[in-house]
Motif scaffolding. Sequence first.
Motif, PDB file in Angstrom:
ATOM      1  N   GLU A 123       0.776  -1.263   0.008  1.00  0.00           N
ATOM      2  CA  GLU A 123       0.096   0.166   0.057  1.00  0.00           C
ATOM      3  C   GLU A 123       0.970   1.316   0.004  1.00  0.00           C
ATOM      4  OE1 GLU A 123       0.370  -2.248   2.331  1.00  0.00           O
ATOM      5  OE2 GLU A 123       0.798  -1.052   4.345  1.00  0.00           O
ATOM      6  N   GLY A 124       2.131   1.115  -0.420  1.00  0.00           N
ATOM      7  CA  GLY A 124       3.281   2.310  -0.274  1.00  0.00           C
ATOM      8  C   GLY A 124       3.621   2.556   1.075  1.00  0.00           C
ATOM      9  N   TYR A 125       4.796   3.611   1.147  1.00  0.00           N
ATOM     10  CA  TYR A 125       5.070   3.862   2.477  1.00  0.00           C
ATOM     11  C   TYR A 125       4.325   4.705   3.278  1.00  0.00           C
ATOM     12  CZ  TYR A 125       9.524   2.201   0.273  1.00  0.00           C
ATOM     13  OH  TYR A 125      10.598   1.449  -0.292  1.00  0.00           O
ATOM     14  N   ARG A 126       4.585   4.674   4.560  1.00  0.00           N
ATOM     15  CA  ARG A 126       3.909   5.553   5.308  1.00  0.00           C
ATOM     16  C   ARG A 126       4.912   6.507   5.996  1.00  0.00           C
ATOM     17  NH1 ARG A 126      -1.948   5.050   7.218  1.00  0.00           N
ATOM     18  NH2 ARG A 126      -2.606   3.734   5.747  1.00  0.00           N
ATOM     19  N   MET A 127       4.878   7.510   5.629  1.00  0.00           N
ATOM     20  CA  MET A 127       5.635   8.802   6.511  1.00  0.00           C
ATOM     21  C   MET A 127       4.928   9.957   6.850  1.00  0.00           C
ATOM     22  SD  MET A 127       9.004   8.755   3.642  1.00  0.00           S
ATOM     23  CE  MET A 127       8.316   8.552   2.028  1.00  0.00           C
ATOM     24  N   TYR A 128       5.250  10.599   7.631  1.00  0.00           N
ATOM     25  CA  TYR A 128       4.561  11.812   8.498  1.00  0.00           C
ATOM     26  C   TYR A 128       5.348  13.037   7.982  1.00  0.00           C
ATOM     27  CZ  TYR A 128       2.040   8.265  10.409  1.00  0.00           C
ATOM     28  OH  TYR A 128       1.403   6.816  10.481  1.00  0.00           O
ATOM     29  N   GLN A 129       4.355  14.252   7.922  1.00  0.00           N
ATOM     30  CA  GLN A 129       4.649  15.347   7.244  1.00  0.00           C
ATOM     31  C   GLN A 129       5.939  15.795   8.162  1.00  0.00           C
ATOM     32  OE1 GLN A 129       3.710  16.660   4.386  1.00  0.00           O
ATOM     33  NE2 GLN A 129       5.146  18.481   4.542  1.00  0.00           N
ATOM     34  N   GLU A 130       5.959  15.699   9.468  1.00  0.00           N
ATOM     35  CA  GLU A 130       7.117  16.239  10.261  1.00  0.00           C
ATOM     36  C   GLU A 130       8.470  15.438   9.891  1.00  0.00           C
ATOM     37  OE1 GLU A 130       4.176  15.070  11.269  1.00  0.00           O
ATOM     38  OE2 GLU A 130       4.069  14.227  13.066  1.00  0.00           O
ATOM     39  N   LEU A 176      19.738  12.815   2.558  1.00  0.00           N
ATOM     40  CA  LEU A 176      19.716  11.388   2.581  1.00  0.00           C
ATOM     41  C   LEU A 176      19.729  10.833   4.125  1.00  0.00           C
ATOM     42  CD1 LEU A 176      21.707  10.484  -0.567  1.00  0.00           C
ATOM     43  CD2 LEU A 176      19.534   9.981  -0.273  1.00  0.00           C
ATOM     44  N   GLU A 177      20.577  11.606   4.696  1.00  0.00           N
ATOM     45  CA  GLU A 177      20.860  10.944   6.243  1.00  0.00           C
ATOM     46  C   GLU A 177      19.491  11.240   6.958  1.00  0.00           C
ATOM     47  OE1 GLU A 177      23.850   9.791   8.105  1.00  0.00           O
ATOM     48  OE2 GLU A 177      24.116   9.278   6.135  1.00  0.00           O
ATOM     49  N   MET A 178      18.800  12.026   6.505  1.00  0.00           N
ATOM     50  CA  MET A 178      17.604  12.710   7.477  1.00  0.00           C
ATOM     51  C   MET A 178      16.499  12.197   6.792  1.00  0.00           C
ATOM     52  SD  MET A 178      18.521  16.528   8.342  1.00  0.00           S
ATOM     53  CE  MET A 178      20.095  16.937   8.891  1.00  0.00           C
ATOM     54  N   HIS A 179      16.633  11.255   5.554  1.00  0.00           N
ATOM     55  CA  HIS A 179      15.380  10.721   5.004  1.00  0.00           C
ATOM     56  C   HIS A 179      14.662   9.772   5.689  1.00  0.00           C
ATOM     57  CE1 HIS A 179      13.190   9.000   1.522  1.00  0.00           C
ATOM     58  NE2 HIS A 179      13.465   9.869   0.841  1.00  0.00           N
TER      59      HIS A 179
ATOM     60  N   ASP B 108       4.490  15.745  -0.204  1.00  0.00           N
ATOM     61  CA  ASP B 108       3.752  16.094   1.029  1.00  0.00           C
ATOM     62  C   ASP B 108       2.823  14.851   1.497  1.00  0.00           C
ATOM     63  OD1 ASP B 108       5.040  18.445   0.972  1.00  0.00           O
ATOM     64  OD2 ASP B 108       3.303  19.586   0.175  1.00  0.00           O
ATOM     65  N   ARG B 109       2.387  14.863   2.775  1.00  0.00           N
ATOM     66  CA  ARG B 109       1.672  13.799   3.477  1.00  0.00           C
ATOM     67  C   ARG B 109       0.585  14.353   3.766  1.00  0.00           C
ATOM     68  NH1 ARG B 109       4.976  10.435   1.236  1.00  0.00           N
ATOM     69  NH2 ARG B 109       4.062   8.825   2.048  1.00  0.00           N
ATOM     70  N   THR B 110      -0.449  13.108   3.885  1.00  0.00           N
ATOM     71  CA  THR B 110      -1.812  13.445   4.894  1.00  0.00           C
ATOM     72  C   THR B 110      -1.516  13.187   6.190  1.00  0.00           C
ATOM     73  OG1 THR B 110      -2.346  10.959   4.569  1.00  0.00           O
ATOM     74  CG2 THR B 110      -3.049  12.352   2.568  1.00  0.00           C
ATOM     75  N   LYS B 111      -2.539  13.303   6.966  1.00  0.00           N
ATOM     76  CA  LYS B 111      -2.307  12.995   8.370  1.00  0.00           C
ATOM     77  C   LYS B 111      -1.912  11.722   8.858  1.00  0.00           C
ATOM     78  CE  LYS B 111      -5.104  16.852  10.280  1.00  0.00           C
ATOM     79  NZ  LYS B 111      -5.216  17.712   9.200  1.00  0.00           N
ATOM     80  N   ASP B 112      -2.504  10.590   8.088  1.00  0.00           N
ATOM     81  CA  ASP B 112      -1.940   9.427   8.473  1.00  0.00           C
ATOM     82  C   ASP B 112      -0.888   8.857   7.603  1.00  0.00           C
ATOM     83  OD1 ASP B 112      -3.663   9.319   5.897  1.00  0.00           O
ATOM     84  OD2 ASP B 112      -4.776   7.662   6.546  1.00  0.00           O
ATOM     85  N   GLY B 113      -0.190   9.758   7.121  1.00  0.00           N
ATOM     86  CA  GLY B 113       1.034   9.459   6.580  1.00  0.00           C
ATOM     87  C   GLY B 113       1.214   9.100   4.913  1.00  0.00           C
ATOM     88  N   LYS B 114       0.101   9.039   4.464  1.00  0.00           N
ATOM     89  CA  LYS B 114       0.025   8.832   2.831  1.00  0.00           C
ATOM     90  C   LYS B 114       0.537   9.877   2.141  1.00  0.00           C
ATOM     91  CE  LYS B 114      -3.732   5.424   3.566  1.00  0.00           C
ATOM     92  NZ  LYS B 114      -5.326   5.314   3.384  1.00  0.00           N
ATOM     93  N   ILE B 115       0.516   9.756   0.775  1.00  0.00           N
ATOM     94  CA  ILE B 115       0.893  10.819  -0.296  1.00  0.00           C
ATOM     95  C   ILE B 115      -0.173  11.700  -0.156  1.00  0.00           C
ATOM     96  CG2 ILE B 115       1.400  11.491  -2.521  1.00  0.00           C
ATOM     97  CD1 ILE B 115       2.902   8.777  -2.561  1.00  0.00           C
ATOM     98  N   SER B 116      -0.091  12.878  -0.005  1.00  0.00           N
ATOM     99  CA  SER B 116      -1.250  13.884   0.148  1.00  0.00           C
ATOM    100  C   SER B 116      -1.836  14.397  -1.311  1.00  0.00           C
ATOM    101  CB  SER B 116      -0.983  15.234   0.810  1.00  0.00           C
ATOM    102  OG  SER B 116      -1.889  16.078   0.717  1.00  0.00           O
ATOM    103  N   GLN B 117      -2.915  14.491  -1.838  1.00  0.00           N
ATOM    104  CA  GLN B 117      -3.537  14.875  -2.993  1.00  0.00           C
ATOM    105  C   GLN B 117      -4.338  16.105  -2.940  1.00  0.00           C
ATOM    106  OE1 GLN B 117      -4.782  10.382  -3.577  1.00  0.00           O
ATOM    107  NE2 GLN B 117      -3.904  11.098  -5.599  1.00  0.00           N
ATOM    108  N   VAL B 131       4.583  18.403  -4.006  1.00  0.00           N
ATOM    109  CA  VAL B 131       5.319  18.857  -3.053  1.00  0.00           C
ATOM    110  C   VAL B 131       5.080  20.069  -3.256  1.00  0.00           C
ATOM    111  CG1 VAL B 131       7.785  18.818  -2.300  1.00  0.00           C
ATOM    112  CG2 VAL B 131       7.172  17.085  -3.643  1.00  0.00           C
ATOM    113  N   GLY B 132       4.433  20.857  -2.213  1.00  0.00           N
ATOM    114  CA  GLY B 132       4.242  22.481  -2.437  1.00  0.00           C
ATOM    115  C   GLY B 132       3.865  22.653  -3.966  1.00  0.00           C
TER     116      GLY B 132
END
Lengths: 259, 602
Positions: A123-130, A176-179, B108-117, B131-132
């Motif tokens: 389902e793809g990677y999960r990463m958070y905005q922060e 890359l280090e912070m990726h 950019d991500r959604t709140k639950d960590g997926k790719i935002s759209q 991305v912005g």
Amino acid sequence: MAQVTMRVWRGDANGGDFERYTVEQNEGEVVLDVIHRIQATEAPDLACRWNCKAGKCGSCAAEINGKPRLMCMTRLDQLPEGEVTVTPMRTFPIIRDLVTDVSFNFQMAAKVPALLPPPMPAEGYRMYQEDVERSQEFRKCIECFMCQDVCHVIRDHEENKAHYAGPRFFIRYAELEMHPLDTNDRRDLIREDMGLGYCNITKCCTEVCPEHIKITDNAIIPLKERVVDAHYDPVAWLGRKIRRRTKRSASDAAVQPAP
Amino acid sequence: MTYEHHDYDVLIIGAGGAGLRAAIEVQQRGLRVAVITKSLLGKAHTVMAEGGMAAAMGNVYPEDNWQVHFRDTMRGGKYLNNYRMAELHAKEAPERVQELEQWGALFDRTKDGKISQRDFGGHRYARLAHVGDRTGLELIRTLQQKVVSMGTDVFMEHKVLTLIHDSEGRVAGCVAYQRPTGEFVTFAAKAVVLATGGAGRSWKFTSNSWEGTGDGHAMALWAGAELIDMECIQFHPTGMVWPLSVRGLLVTEGVRGDGGVLRNSEGQRFMFNYVADMFRAETADSEEEADKWYDDHSAGRRPPELLPRDEVARAINTEVKAGRGSPHGGVYLDIGSRRSAEFIRRRLPSMYHQFMELAGVDITKESMEIGPTCHYIMGGVKVDADTAATSVPGLFAAGEVAGGMHGANRLGGNSLSDLIVFGRRAGMGAADFVEGYQGSPRLDEAAVNAAVEESLAPFEREEGENPYDIQRDLQEMMQANVGIIRTRSELEYAISELDSFTERVKNIKVKGGRAYNPGWNLATDLPAMISVSKCVARGAVLREESRGGHTREDFPQASAEFATFNFAHSSPAKRWDGEIVTERSALLEMPGELKALLEEGH
């Protein structure tokens, strides 16, 4: 009709000199507009690189009145009155006129060990905005190479290019280090072959960055910290600790970094 | 003469999103591949794409799927599309976008960590991974870094003059020159992928860089391939109009997707007056309803500012002509009064800086002055959807240079996804072709020498015209006569003018030497610009209707008769100055289950 006099360096690897061109200047124009006007009229063979003319591709970097700038984002009405001097970036070998041989940067790019992510879940990677934001800052880089141009480690020291990646690639390594997905360890490479230690944090690179990336504060300094951490091993640590205890003096204490 | 020579299995001309994605595919197959680009690596026009890449991942609206994306693309294209391309694109885009993350892209991500759209015009759901407002840069950098890490050969600052065939009529390679030195280089290859982008440089107000001279369109034509839908040119509704120096510079559709609205000089949100019947059922009819939609797509229908680009561009044009324009001949795009300064700077950082630095306008407080700008050519080389193969054996095309995917009008966000879907398919198509190839490619030496000689002729002439004068006149002529609103008399004038431009190009005098000489470089771009412009003008005069990116003042309605075919152009003489033949080419018959998707009353 307003006019502007441009003093443009013309020549090649064998040498050259300034030529003056006096051309029309219209409201709101940038340096690249008048360079184009010179090409279209007096000097169709005046060499310069450009692509997007919108500050997004980083092709048209040159030194304007001695400072590295993007020609497409430098408005003439914001420069001091009088002649405008345009010269090629000094750190790179001249090809012709305002065009330099920036292949050093592509050689450094080829040495960067790629991202090494874990296998992607269905389902793809999960990463958070922060978590992505720190690296996103560095991925804003448009590769104008002005940070490389202004960096004193290589600006007047051709010999350092063999073992110094320069600010553009320090932000690439930091990215890359912070990726969030990366599992590759490049710290020895950065310390030993990429010359991070040569940077003494004068922040010239940060000042010229057209994308306002905080190269020194957000990339180089954290990278230096990581590289030093990696260098830690118990014996060396003990050695440093003992030396510090026995050899501490006023001058030693003065150069200790703040905790 | 002998020149520096290279041998490859596959040659890729162009280093934008499509070219680099094709190169990755070929390299992964273990074949020898080279990428040739007119600029430095990483500077392609792909970086100018701002808003995002469309893929029905359903991360924001789970009800989104490929069927809806397919339908939106076909409706946006006014059904002139190659349905199979639209189908493959809608099905494969999500996987292609996710794959970029394995290579380092950080969306950019959604709140639950997926790719935002993000929302964009003509897309039913928020669908653009972004991305912005610098998504194109992210795409080019990701692919560039992948290509570099694979060790692919890249020939930077090489301009390809023309493709070269072998004695059997297969494409065998090309002849190019190195811009830094002016020295000629030949490349032999079993397959060639054209990924040269667009042709917008032939118009005066354009978002295209110096590179967008239609090289690949023209080389395909000269090689015996067909160009279709060339009359379909996208004028992006929002280009900057002031100062003049930045006229045409792109303002992302993301401004409207994120809440920006268009107003005329009377302060009216005029787009409500321009909702075509085709879109009425799904478009809000009051400001109140439209404003609810941004936060919740089920609370109201879409704002009319997010109609497809052709609709919005025509509306702006009409408002300006009616005397309700801004001081510099545009209309107002306002987001500053509708969203917080913090939101605008976070979502649209490039736009904020672009207006602040180039126009002295703070978009968090003031409206932008905008107007249509030549942005994209839907028309291109006719290809097989699955393999990206042209009608010439060994020649493939992907990205903006290929035709069919977008029909008469491209939806925003469908370009970046087009690049990665069909870049990959072109790479696969070329690799398959190479694996079935018998013999080794041999360049026709006489053709190489003729191309070199022709390119050097401008140095030999005692007297002649400055290529910059010809380019300027061409841009003004095309802008005035083959612009956003067209009419028979102007188009016929353009066609006859293009014949005189052909003669002028034959009389160019270039000053200086061959090393990094932009005047000479332009002289070698002009034949392609002329060939492409001729096809555009011919298609435009023949298509006696208005459809998508082709609007005729004298035929303001779409016509059922013209809905069934493309105009296909070919060059029997296989020369830039030869005659062009234009024929009708029937659209592919769509399978019933896809037709049903279009008829569903979403």
